[in-house]
Design a protein around this motif. Structure first.
Motif, mmCIF file in Angstrom:
data_model
loop_
_atom_site.group_PDB
_atom_site.id
_atom_site.type_symbol
_atom_site.label_atom_id
_atom_site.label_comp_id
_atom_site.label_asym_id
_atom_site.label_seq_id
_atom_site.Cartn_x
_atom_site.Cartn_y
_atom_site.Cartn_z
ATOM 1 N N SER A 20 -5.589 8.508 -2.438
ATOM 2 C CA SER A 20 -4.732 7.886 -3.457
ATOM 3 C C SER A 20 -3.610 8.818 -3.874
ATOM 4 O O SER A 20 -2.451 8.397 -3.994
ATOM 5 C CB SER A 20 -5.556 7.509 -4.687
ATOM 6 N N LEU A 21 -3.938 10.073 -4.086
ATOM 7 C CA LEU A 21 -2.911 11.045 -4.470
ATOM 8 C C LEU A 21 -1.892 11.250 -3.352
ATOM 9 O O LEU A 21 -0.684 11.273 -3.597
ATOM 10 C CB LEU A 21 -3.549 12.372 -4.856
ATOM 11 N N ALA A 55 -1.185 9.203 -0.814
ATOM 12 C CA ALA A 55 -0.406 7.981 -0.607
ATOM 13 C C ALA A 55 0.610 7.795 -1.727
ATOM 14 O O ALA A 55 1.752 7.402 -1.479
ATOM 15 C CB ALA A 55 -1.336 6.776 -0.515
ATOM 16 N N SER A 56 0.204 8.091 -2.957
ATOM 17 C CA SER A 56 1.139 7.973 -4.089
ATOM 18 C C SER A 56 2.321 8.915 -3.923
ATOM 19 O O SER A 56 3.475 8.537 -4.173
ATOM 20 C CB SER A 56 0.427 8.275 -5.399
ATOM 21 N N PHE A 57 2.035 10.144 -3.511
ATOM 22 C CA PHE A 57 3.105 11.113 -3.294
ATOM 23 C C PHE A 57 4.064 10.633 -2.205
ATOM 24 O O PHE A 57 5.278 10.620 -2.389
ATOM 25 C CB PHE A 57 2.528 12.482 -2.928
ATOM 26 N N LEU A 101 4.495 7.580 -0.913
ATOM 27 C CA LEU A 101 5.209 6.360 -1.273
ATOM 28 C C LEU A 101 6.310 6.642 -2.295
ATOM 29 O O LEU A 101 7.408 6.087 -2.202
ATOM 30 C CB LEU A 101 4.243 5.310 -1.807
ATOM 31 N N SER A 102 6.020 7.504 -3.259
ATOM 32 C CA SER A 102 7.048 7.874 -4.246
ATOM 33 C C SER A 102 8.225 8.563 -3.570
ATOM 34 O O SER A 102 9.388 8.285 -3.889
ATOM 35 C CB SER A 102 6.459 8.801 -5.307
ATOM 36 N N LEU A 162 4.765 -0.229 1.185
ATOM 37 C CA LEU A 162 4.294 -0.641 -0.139
ATOM 38 C C LEU A 162 3.383 -1.874 -0.075
ATOM 39 O O LEU A 162 2.289 -1.853 -0.652
ATOM 40 C CB LEU A 162 5.475 -0.869 -1.085
ATOM 41 N N THR A 200 0.033 -1.018 1.349
ATOM 42 C CA THR A 200 -0.813 -0.325 0.384
ATOM 43 C C THR A 200 -1.557 -1.338 -0.486
ATOM 44 O O THR A 200 -2.748 -1.163 -0.782
ATOM 45 C CB THR A 200 0.037 0.610 -0.495
ATOM 46 N N ALA A 258 -5.676 -1.866 -0.768
ATOM 47 C CA ALA A 258 -6.456 -1.977 -2.009
ATOM 48 C C ALA A 258 -7.236 -3.284 -2.043
ATOM 49 O O ALA A 258 -8.403 -3.317 -2.460
ATOM 50 C CB ALA A 258 -5.536 -1.870 -3.216
#
Length: 177
Positions: free
Chosen positions: A81-82, A84-86, A88-89, A111, A114, A118
């Motif tokens: 999650s961390l 992928a968040s990084f 994607l951001s 996006l 993702t 989920a």
């Protein structure tokens, strides 16, 4: 003209005017909606129609992939999650913050995928207790079919938004020329 300029002209980094981008987008969403939790949807349909061995195969394959997804989610979920968040951001900021078209194209694929990831984890968590009590293939097939419809809805919205954004980008570039 040097080799780098030749390669970039041949590849055309302006993604939304590139036929290969649209082919890749179609393949991504076609594949994503066909493989529901790692189970090919034609097997789900065959299990519903014929039952028997096809139903058992679907149950076994669903069990394997459900346990695999949930194990990955439980063991590496926070790190994934961390990460992928990084990423994607970073892609969204490069694409929409700094106007890098290739990053926009990647973001418009990544996006929604993702979101599908989920949704797949949630569906796997719903299927796990069902599989624990030796269900009928029809019950699991119904859950997989419902998940597929949700994935197709996300894909439809994603393709529509991508097409509208791509047309906007192409019109904007043609006006500037």
């Amino acid at each position: 003209m040097n080799i780098l300029e030749t390669i970039f002209e041949l590849i055309d980094m302006r993604s939304f005017s590139n036929l290969w981008y649209w082919i890749a987008l179609a393949v991504v969403w076609s594949t994503t909606s066909h493989w529901v939790l790692g189970v090919p949807f034609d097997l789900v349909v065959q299990a519903r129609r014929k039952g028997g061995q096809a139903g058992q195969d679907m149950l076994v394959l669903t069990g394997i992939n459900t346990r695999r997804l949930l194990r990955i989610g439980r063991e590496a979920g926070v790190v994934l999650s961390l990460g992928a968040s990084f990423l994607l951001s970073l892609i969204v900021m490069l694409g929409f913050g700094y106007g890098f078209e290739f990053a926009q194209a990647v973001a418009l694929i990544a996006l929604p995928l993702t979101v599908v990831g989920a949704m797949s984890l949630r569906t796997a968590a719903q299927i796990e207790p069902v599989l624990a009590r030796a269900p009928e293939p029809e019950e699991v097939a119904a859950l997989l079919a419902r998940h597929r419809v949700a994935v197709q809805a996300v894909g439809l919205v994603a393709i529509t938004v991508t097409a509208l954004w791509g047309m906007f980008q192409n019109m904007q570039l043609s006006v500037l020329r």
